[in-house]
Design a protein around this motif. Structure first.
Motif, PDB file in Angstrom:
ATOM      1  N   ARG A   1      -5.054  -1.918   0.769  1.00  0.00           N
ATOM      2  CA  ARG A   1      -4.956  -2.158   2.214  1.00  0.00           C
ATOM      3  C   ARG A   1      -6.091  -3.081   2.640  1.00  0.00           C
ATOM      4  NH1 ARG A   1      -3.804   4.110   4.270  1.00  0.00           N
ATOM      5  NH2 ARG A   1      -1.818   4.370   3.145  1.00  0.00           N
ATOM      6  N   TYR A   2      -5.761  -4.320   2.930  1.00  0.00           N
ATOM      7  CA  TYR A   2      -6.771  -5.320   3.258  1.00  0.00           C
ATOM      8  C   TYR A   2      -7.222  -5.216   4.715  1.00  0.00           C
ATOM      9  CZ  TYR A   2      -5.814  -7.465  -1.253  1.00  0.00           C
ATOM     10  OH  TYR A   2      -5.689  -7.693  -2.596  1.00  0.00           O
ATOM     11  N   ALA A   3      -8.379  -5.795   4.986  1.00  0.00           N
ATOM     12  CA  ALA A   3      -8.976  -5.692   6.315  1.00  0.00           C
ATOM     13  C   ALA A   3      -8.125  -6.363   7.384  1.00  0.00           C
ATOM     14  CB  ALA A   3     -10.387  -6.308   6.298  1.00  0.00           C
ATOM     15  N   ASP A   4      -7.328  -7.364   7.008  1.00  0.00           N
ATOM     16  CA  ASP A   4      -6.488  -8.053   7.997  1.00  0.00           C
ATOM     17  C   ASP A   4      -5.192  -7.310   8.294  1.00  0.00           C
ATOM     18  OD1 ASP A   4      -5.015  -8.429   5.719  1.00  0.00           O
ATOM     19  OD2 ASP A   4      -5.126 -10.617   5.718  1.00  0.00           O
ATOM     20  N   GLY A   5      -5.039  -6.129   7.702  1.00  0.00           N
ATOM     21  CA  GLY A   5      -3.849  -5.327   7.964  1.00  0.00           C
ATOM     22  C   GLY A   5      -2.745  -5.481   6.937  1.00  0.00           C
ATOM     23  N   SER A   6      -2.856  -6.447   6.053  1.00  0.00           N
ATOM     24  CA  SER A   6      -1.829  -6.628   5.026  1.00  0.00           C
ATOM     25  C   SER A   6      -1.977  -5.579   3.932  1.00  0.00           C
ATOM     26  CB  SER A   6      -1.916  -8.031   4.419  1.00  0.00           C
ATOM     27  OG  SER A   6      -3.170  -8.231   3.794  1.00  0.00           O
ATOM     28  N   VAL A   7      -0.875  -5.267   3.282  1.00  0.00           N
ATOM     29  CA  VAL A   7      -0.857  -4.227   2.249  1.00  0.00           C
ATOM     30  C   VAL A   7      -0.175  -4.783   0.994  1.00  0.00           C
ATOM     31  CG1 VAL A   7      -0.026  -1.929   1.610  1.00  0.00           C
ATOM     32  CG2 VAL A   7      -0.791  -2.376   3.955  1.00  0.00           C
TER      33      VAL A   7
END
Length: 580
Positions: free
Chosen positions: A450-456
């Motif tokens: 789960r990346y900080a920009d909201g992408s998974v």
């Protein structure tokens, strides 16, 4: 001198007031920018790097595990805690001796050591004195109001479950004076968890002071991603608890449990003992404990390898479950004699009985039907001799080099798991293919990132290859159920269910080679259930149990206990009536 008209005077006075107001407003705004908005920017410049490049460090991502019983479905097992550091600005210290004496009991350091640090380079704006201090300790230090002694918050890694996940997670330690992930997932996905540091570029004068009017640019840091493991919190807890109990009961040197979903390769539990507390890793004297033995330690797996040999013979059409051979109890290879583990001759036996009674001579018979070359290729095809690709560092490939030899004895011993080595992970992957219609699936430990920009980014199941035909897997599965119900695996069974599996009692090689330890063994059981729709593949391993010779009394009962729990946990209805 002519007098200025009142109207003009008031107008000029208003302009002067406005000018002063604007001037002070600019100063106040600039102070706010420096002290509040750009606090991290100027703190970074305090590092006094002469190339005027400073790094802004990102927040490290958390590591979570699956928890079906929690509201959000995950549970944190590696997080960040805010503690405190104490440092000095040497040029601002007015009384080093007083500061050292007062700080000594609070920091738990000798005053002489603190004094040495305080007397360091006076141009150095930052000299660390202590890390990971509590709020209470820092409050006491601040009350001393010592000139040149500062405190600042710092982020520290914390592992809420201590030893329960230690050999999965690893820890945060120092490498080349930099804090990074060491061992486990912390090391394997270091860059993903660490994030990307920001960069600050600004000009300084020859004295190292910031040029306030100079242009500057900043690239903000990118926070590290959160990593979600495939581990099921509840299964992990039950597995580790049962393992600890079994190791204690048998006064064993250690043990392991590995549970995998055979359909997608997701690791549901991975537990070994002895382990360590990652919150206090410095207390560990044996760094071998940092390694995960399930993926890093290969051993002679023993008779749990016989189903692999049988799979190759069945798949090649050389034998069936009912093929009969005459067991004479031993076979001669030049000066060497190979006997059955019980030392007996059993006469005419089917291939199913070979697995039930764990007959070494029967495994050799099956290997001979396949042929040396085809047998060696088949073993490699099952994934032995290569890494699985699990998301853990230091994975062992095992050792199947003996299959490169020409003499038949090397293939004979390999057929029943002797003279070759593998990790529990490799064995579980291979058995997963038997449980999954012949498909070898890559085991994986990370479910999603789960990346900080909201992408998974989600991990998709990876098919390595089809190693045996689906009908071969079905036949072999039924034969392994017979092992549990009629052979040495009875204590691994669960009433009401068809459980497939195999025992293995392996000797321990002498450290210098050339023989085996006396009266020492490793008990292993590997299997899956339920037969027609397997929910799990599990391997249990007990190292050097005291007073026990065979795995049916050590690893098999542990398997049975956990298999019963898993079938209940997954709410699998019984497949048949339980006989009373």
């Amino acid at each position: 001198m002519p007098q200025i008209p009142e109207k003009i005077f008031q107008s000029r006075l208003a302009l002067v007031r406005l000018a002063f107001f604007i001037f002070f407003a600019i100063i106040i705004l600039r102070l706010f920018e420096v002290q509040v908005l750009d606090q991290s920017l100027y703190a970074a410049l305090a590092s006094n790097q002469h190339d005027v490049l400073a790094e802004l460090f990102p927040v490290r991502g958390n590591i979570l595990t699956r928890d079906s019983l929690s509201e959000n479905g995950v549970y944190p097992v590696a997080v960040n805690r805010k503690l405190w550091q104490v440092y000095s600005v040497p040029r601002d210290v007015t009384d080093a001796l007083e500061a050292a004496n007062k700080l000594s009991p609070l920091l738990g350091l000798p005053s002489e050591e603190i004094l040495t640090r305080l007397a360091s380079d006076p141009t150095d704006p930052y000299e660390p004195l202590a890390h990971e201090l509590s709020d209470e300790a820092v409050e006491q230090i601040n009350k001393l109001n010592l000139a040149g002694i500062k405190t600042a918050p710092e982020t520290v890694r914390f592992y809420p479950e201590a030893e329960l996940y230690s050999q999965i997670l690893g820890f945060i330690g120092f490498a080349d004076d930099k804090k990074v992930g060491r061992y486990g997932v912390e090391q394997y996905v270091e860059e993903i968890l660490a994030g990307a540091p920001g960069k600050l570029i600004s000009e300084k004068d020859p004295g190292g002071r910031l040029i306030m009017s100079a242009s500057r640019s900043i690239v903000p840091a990118v926070a590290g991603a959160d990593v979600v493991l495939t581990i099921d919190k509840n299964i992990q807890f039950q597995s580790c608890r049962a393992l600890q109990s079994a190791v204690k009961k048998h006064e064993a040197r250690g043990g392991s449990v590995l549970i995998i979903n055979p359909k997608d390769g997701a690791i549901l539990a991975l537990c070994s003992t002895p382990s360590f507390d990652p919150n206090n890793y410095r207390a560990v004297s044996d760094i071998g404990r940092f390694l995960n033995p399930i993926s890093s330690t290969a051993y002679e797996i023993g008779s749990v390898f016989k189903p692999i040999t049988m799979a190759l013979a069945l798949d090649a059409g050389k034998v069936t479950a009912d093929t009969v051979y005459d067991d004479t109890g031993s076979l001669i290879f030049g000066p060497d004699v190979i006997k059955n583990s019980d030392g007996k001759a059993h006469g005419l036996q089917t291939m199913t009985q070979v697995l039930e009674e764990s007959l070494n001579t029967g495994a050799i018979f099956a290997m001979r039907q396949v042929g040396k070359k085809e047998f060696g290729e088949g073993v490699k095809n099952f994934g032995f001799g290569e890494v699985t690709g699990i998301e853990l560092p230091h994975e062992s490939v095992g050792n199947i080099k003996s299959l490169n030899e020409k003499q038949e004895i090397y293939f004979a011993t390999a057929s029943f798991g002797q003279g070759i080595t593998a990790t529990p992970l490799q064995m579980a992957q291979a058995f997963g293919a038997i449980a999954n219609k012949g498909k070898l699936i890559r085991p994986h430990l990370i479910s999603e990132i789960r990346y900080a920009d909201g992408s998974v980014l989600k991990t998709e199941p990876t098919l390595v290859r089809q190693v045996i035909k689906p009908e071969t897997a079905t036949t072999l599965g039924a034969m392994l159920v017979s092992v549990v119900e009629n052979g040495h695996g009875k204590r691994a069974g669960v009433p009401g269910y068809y459980v497939a599996g195999k025992t293995g009692t392996a000797e321990i090689s002498l450290s210098g080679g050339g023989g085996y330890e006396k009266h020492k063994n490793i008990g292993t059981f590997i299997g899956f259930a339920p037969l027609n729709d397997p929910k799990f593949v599990m391997i249990t391993k007990i190292v050097e149990p005291q007073g026990l010779v065979f795995a049916e009394s050590s690893a098999a009962p542990l398997f049975g206990e956990l298999a019963k729990y898993l079938l209940q946990y997954y709410q699998v209805p019984p497949e048949r009536k339980v006989s009373k």
